[in-house]
Design an enzyme around this catalytic site. Structure first.
Site, short mmCIF file in Angstrom:
data_model
loop_
_atom_site.label_atom_id
_atom_site.label_comp_id
_atom_site.label_asym_id
_atom_site.label_seq_id
_atom_site.Cartn_x
_atom_site.Cartn_y
_atom_site.Cartn_z
N THR A 85 -3.90 1.90 10.74
CA THR A 85 -3.24 0.59 10.73
C THR A 85 -1.73 0.82 10.68
O THR A 85 -1.24 1.47 9.76
CB THR A 85 -3.71 -0.21 9.50
N GLU A 92 -9.11 -0.28 13.50
CA GLU A 92 -10.42 -0.15 12.85
C GLU A 92 -10.62 -1.31 11.88
O GLU A 92 -9.74 -1.60 11.08
CB GLU A 92 -10.48 1.19 12.11
N PHE A 93 -11.79 -1.94 11.94
CA PHE A 93 -12.05 -3.11 11.08
C PHE A 93 -13.12 -2.83 10.03
O PHE A 93 -13.53 -3.75 9.33
CB PHE A 93 -12.47 -4.31 11.93
N CYS A 152 -6.62 -1.13 1.83
CA CYS A 152 -6.25 -1.87 3.03
C CYS A 152 -5.58 -3.22 2.75
O CYS A 152 -4.43 -3.42 3.16
CB CYS A 152 -7.47 -2.07 3.92
N ASN A 195 -6.57 -8.95 8.38
CA ASN A 195 -6.63 -8.62 6.95
C ASN A 195 -5.82 -9.62 6.12
O ASN A 195 -6.23 -9.98 5.02
CB ASN A 195 -6.15 -7.19 6.70
N1 LIG Z 1 -10.36 2.93 4.49
C1 LIG Z 1 -10.71 1.87 5.21
O1 LIG Z 1 -11.62 1.14 4.87
C2 LIG Z 1 -9.95 1.55 6.48
C3 LIG Z 1 -10.43 0.51 7.29
C4 LIG Z 1 -9.73 0.20 8.45
C5 LIG Z 1 -8.56 0.87 8.75
N2 LIG Z 1 -8.12 1.85 7.92
C6 LIG Z 1 -6.87 2.54 8.27
O2 LIG Z 1 -7.19 3.83 8.72
C7 LIG Z 1 -6.17 4.75 8.33
C8 LIG Z 1 -6.80 5.84 7.50
O3 LIG Z 1 -7.30 5.28 6.32
P1 LIG Z 1 -8.31 6.07 5.37
O4 LIG Z 1 -8.74 5.14 4.31
O5 LIG Z 1 -9.32 6.74 6.22
O6 LIG Z 1 -7.32 7.18 4.77
P2 LIG Z 1 -7.69 8.47 3.97
O7 LIG Z 1 -6.53 8.74 3.09
O8 LIG Z 1 -9.05 8.33 3.38
O9 LIG Z 1 -7.79 9.62 5.07
C9 LIG Z 1 -6.71 10.09 5.80
C10 LIG Z 1 -6.99 11.54 6.13
O10 LIG Z 1 -5.99 12.00 7.05
C11 LIG Z 1 -5.72 13.35 6.74
N3 LIG Z 1 -4.45 13.77 7.36
C12 LIG Z 1 -3.19 13.59 6.93
N4 LIG Z 1 -2.32 14.12 7.82
C13 LIG Z 1 -3.06 14.63 8.84
C14 LIG Z 1 -2.73 15.28 10.06
N5 LIG Z 1 -1.47 15.51 10.41
N6 LIG Z 1 -3.75 15.66 10.86
C15 LIG Z 1 -5.03 15.41 10.52
N7 LIG Z 1 -5.39 14.79 9.39
C16 LIG Z 1 -4.42 14.41 8.55
C17 LIG Z 1 -5.73 13.37 5.23
O11 LIG Z 1 -5.85 14.66 4.71
C18 LIG Z 1 -6.93 12.47 4.93
O12 LIG Z 1 -8.12 13.22 4.84
C19 LIG Z 1 -5.13 3.94 7.56
O13 LIG Z 1 -4.12 3.53 8.43
C20 LIG Z 1 -5.92 2.73 7.10
O14 LIG Z 1 -5.12 1.59 6.92
C21 LIG Z 1 -8.79 2.22 6.80
#
Ligand SMILES: NC(=O)c1ccc[n+]([C@@H]2O[C@H](COP(=O)([O-])OP(=O)(O)OC[C@H]3O[C@@H](n4cnc5c(N)ncnc54)[C@H](O)[C@@H]3O)[C@@H](O)[C@H]2O)c1
Length: 443
Positions: free
Chosen positions: A119, A147-148, A256, A204
């Site tokens: 996001t 991603e939703f 989020c 959101n």
């Molecule tokens: N968690 C949710 O429910 C959700 C839902 C929709 C959208 N999103 C969006 O998705 C994105 C990720 O969220 P998340 O909750 O999965 O985060 P998260 O913190 O759980 O995971 C992020 C991962 O990225 C890795 N990372 C960091 N730098 C990296 C790099 N250079 N190369 C490869 N990997 C790397 C980290 O080590 C970590 O494992 C955010 O922008 C979030 O807003 C999350």
């Protein structure tokens, strides 16, 4: 079969990567944390998400995990970016992980399509497109595919998506990303990149607005003798309104909603527009999270030396995520009032939760000797507790139900002073509200 690389093995990347493998694609997931990749290679999911272990095991032959950028990009037709974009001190998006992926891309990439799942603020796609062009990577395509999914139901949310949103600069690239989702029974909505980026923030912010709205209705219900549960039921059956995200409680948290609402507010502000509504949604939520403290104080007076049990730490059930969880704010507020705080959660590993907080091994142990209990997360197991037997174990049988999770009549019949959120049947709900003592919020 196409090959998809994912950057980021977190909630978004791992779930959507595994789901693309389930759709028949060959998926390689890259992360920069060695323990995370080691765990995944050993078949262990590094966080709690129902159904994900099984999905990964089922698709093991199409899923690989790596620390190597070269291995990830080699032969990949799509490069999905799903790294974290947490808020900075200013509340804007911290884009450093996104930019580190872009900067680490090798020069001899060929012509894959880079797809943004993280996001991000509106305008990010245009900046990345310009950077790719500047680096001579003009053959690399770009699309936004927000991603939703919601934690706790993430696998189902992906596999049974309401819709897929794809934004692209080149229609053919949008078509290619849309085609990846062919196995899903979901409409794919194609648009320009800034609009796709905005869909995510707007969706959101709208859901968060509904939550803050019903929470304010709940607060008024307490003053005028209405029951917000009945009000929400009566409202939600109106098809123009619907019943989801209309549950009153102590407000939203997680990784989020808080940050995405803040991103939208600041995006608007940075662009010269004061988004008053979204500012109010944030402020209402900040105050709502703290309401249980005032409720406990109304029953117990000073909290100095009182023992308060917080039941549930995750920001919602079926996840172990405590990012921006209301439990953190509540624990800190109770501690600041001089209370002893004991916490329990069925899945969160609370060892690094908050300094000065006692960890209980079970909900029963947390309740033993407590002067008050607060239901913070609506874990189903809390409904099954033998509440009638547990009353005797509390020093004072007071339960503040921050999620309107328990049955008020049953709790009162079991001898508890029970108070929910906006539930007029509470013996204490008719007490006139005084101004929150916590109005010293920094804004
Ligand atoms: N968690 C949710 O429910 C959700 C839902 C929709 C959208 N999103 C969006 O998705 C994105 C990720 O969220 P998340 O909750 O999965 O985060 P998260 O913190 O759980 O995971 C992020 C991962 O990225 C890795 N990372 C960091 N730098 C990296 C790099 N250079 N190369 C490869 N990997 C790397 C980290 O080590 C970590 O494992 C955010 O922008 C979030 O807003 C999350």
């Amino acid at each position: 079969m196409v090959r998809i690389a994912f950057f980021g093995a977190g909630y978004a990347g791992l779930v959507s990567g595994a789901c693309f493998a389930e759709l028949g694609h060959d998926v390689v997931i890259r992360d920069v944390v060695p323990e995370r990749i080691d765990a995944l290679r050993a078949g262990k999911v590094p966080f709690y998400e129902p159904g994900l272990d099984e999905l990964i095991a089922k698709n093991a032959e199409r899923l690989t995990f790596t620390l190597s950028m070269e291995e990830a990009v080699a032969g990949s037709d799509f490069l999905f970016v799903a790294v974290g974009t947490p808020p900075t001190a200013s509340g804007d998006a911290n884009m450093s992980a996104v930019w580190s992926v872009i900067e680490d891309l090798p020069q001899d990439l060929g012509a894959p399509i880079l797809v943004m799942k993280s996001t991000v603020p509106v305008g990010t796609g245009e900046k990345i497109r310009a950077e790719l062009d500047r680096r001579g990577l003009s053959d690399v395509g770009y699309a936004s595919c927000p991603e939703f999914l919601a934690e706790g139901t993430a696998v189902r949310d992906f596999m049974e998506s309401d819709r897929v949103v794809v934004g692209a600069f080149e229609p053919a690239q949008g078509e290619a990303v849309a085609a990846l989702h062919d196995g899903l029974d979901a409409p794919v909505v194609q648009m320009d990149v800034p609009s796709a980026e905005m869909v995510k923030l707007a969706a959101n912010a709208y859901l968060a607005t509904r939550i803050s709205f019903i929470n304010e209705i709940a607060n008024v219900c307490e003053l005028v003798g209405a029951d917000v549960e009945e009000v929400a039921r009566g409202m939600g059956l109106d098809r123009r309104i619907g019943s989801r995200y209309l549950r009153a409680g102590i407000g939203f948290g997680g990784s989020c909603f808080p940050k995405d609402v803040s991103f939208l507010k600041l995006l608007a502000g940075n662009s010269g527009y004061n988004f008053h509504l979204v500012s109010s949604v944030i402020e209402v939520n900040e105050l709502q999270i703290r309401r249980p403290v005032a409720k406990v104080q109304r029953h117990l007076g000073s909290l100095r030396g009182k023992r308060v049990a917080l039941l549930g730490l995750a920001f919602k059930p079926d996840t172990d995520d405590v990012r921006e969880a209301p439990s953190r704010v509540l624990a800190a507020r109770f501690l600041a009032e001089g209370a002893q705080v004991v916490v329990w959660d069925p899945v969160v590993d609370a060892h690094e939760f908050l300094h000065g907080v006692e960890l209980a091994k079970s909900a029963e142990a947390a309740l033993a000797g407590a002067d008050a209990a607060v239901i913070v997360t609506e874990w189903p197991v809390l409904r099954e507790l033998p509440w009638a037997d547990l009353r005797e174990t509390m020093r004072n049988p007071l339960v503040i139900d921050g999620r309107n999770h328990l049955d008020p009549d049953t709790m009162r019949a079991a001898g508890y002073a029970y108070e929910g959120m906006g539930r007029a049947t509470s013996a204490f709900a008719a007490l006139a509200e005084t101004e929150e003592p916590s109005s010293n919020l920094s804004r």
